[in-house]
Design an enzyme around this catalytic site. Sequence first.
Site, PDB file in Angstrom:
ATOM      1  N   ALA A   1      -5.336  23.467  18.715  1.00  0.00           N
ATOM      2  CA  ALA A   1      -5.060  22.034  18.823  1.00  0.00           C
ATOM      3  C   ALA A   1      -4.086  21.613  17.746  1.00  0.00           C
ATOM      4  CB  ALA A   1      -6.355  21.240  18.691  1.00  0.00           C
TER       5      ALA A   1
ATOM      6  N   GLU B   1       1.009  24.172  20.599  1.00  0.00           N
ATOM      7  CA  GLU B   1      -0.062  24.629  19.706  1.00  0.00           C
ATOM      8  C   GLU B   1      -0.655  25.955  20.174  1.00  0.00           C
ATOM      9  OE1 GLU B   1      -0.892  23.453  16.757  1.00  0.00           O
ATOM     10  OE2 GLU B   1       0.626  21.883  16.913  1.00  0.00           O
TER      11      GLU B   1
ATOM     12  N   ARG C   1     -11.860  23.810   7.107  1.00  0.00           N
ATOM     13  CA  ARG C   1     -11.729  22.359   7.229  1.00  0.00           C
ATOM     14  C   ARG C   1     -12.194  21.728   5.928  1.00  0.00           C
ATOM     15  NH1 ARG C   1      -7.899  21.390  10.753  1.00  0.00           N
ATOM     16  NH2 ARG C   1      -8.419  22.017  12.899  1.00  0.00           N
TER      17      ARG C   1
ATOM     18  N   GLU D   1      -0.265  26.652   7.452  1.00  0.00           N
ATOM     19  CA  GLU D   1      -1.385  26.797   8.384  1.00  0.00           C
ATOM     20  C   GLU D   1      -1.978  28.198   8.239  1.00  0.00           C
ATOM     21  OE1 GLU D   1      -2.090  25.414  12.947  1.00  0.00           O
ATOM     22  OE2 GLU D   1      -0.188  26.404  12.524  1.00  0.00           O
TER      23      GLU D   1
ATOM     24  N   GLU E   1      -0.471  29.026  17.616  1.00  0.00           N
ATOM     25  CA  GLU E   1      -1.713  29.506  17.021  1.00  0.00           C
ATOM     26  C   GLU E   1      -2.224  30.823  17.607  1.00  0.00           C
ATOM     27  OE1 GLU E   1      -4.578  26.304  16.922  1.00  0.00           O
ATOM     28  OE2 GLU E   1      -3.262  25.051  15.693  1.00  0.00           O
TER      29      GLU E   1
END
Length: 181
Positions: free
Chosen positions: A78, A94, A66, A142, A98
């Site tokens: 999320a 999601e 992050r 991602e 993920e």
Amino acid sequence: MEAMDLTETALERKDVFQGKIFSVHVDKVRLPNGETSVREVIEHGGGAAVLALDDENNVLTVTQYRYTFGKTLLEIPAGKLDPGEDPAAAALRELKEETGTTPDEFTPLGYILPSPGCYSEKLYLYLARGLHSGEQRLDHNEFLNAERVPFAEMFRRCMDGEIEDAKTVVAVLKAKLLLNL
């Protein structure tokens, strides 16, 4: 004692920034006492998150870097809502992207307002059980590590402050009460 009307009324709005994920505006508002003040508002389209429990009561988690905080955080899957998207559909999307899983059971856990002082995001939470494994399909930009963490350990880490992500903490605590784990 009579409750005071706490409503603030917008008098002027200045749009400051329009991005892909959020926009920012600064409003001049009239306060309940008649004086004026300024409110800086970050408009966000909302998000959805899912606490997925496997048959052994392990939580499917993701660890992501992050940038805002300069470190990795352990979180539940999320993502943001697309315009007009149903929050449950976003949470299922999601979870699949993920972790590669789909659930048989999918229970709403309500929503939270992560930072209502300046941030308009409404974050919808769900509980998923009866999981079926499939292939993880991350977005091209991602990067995350998926793992399974025993629920009891997740709870302990939330209570010890080791898990700092608000959506994860709230979902774990709600699941603890709902499922009596």
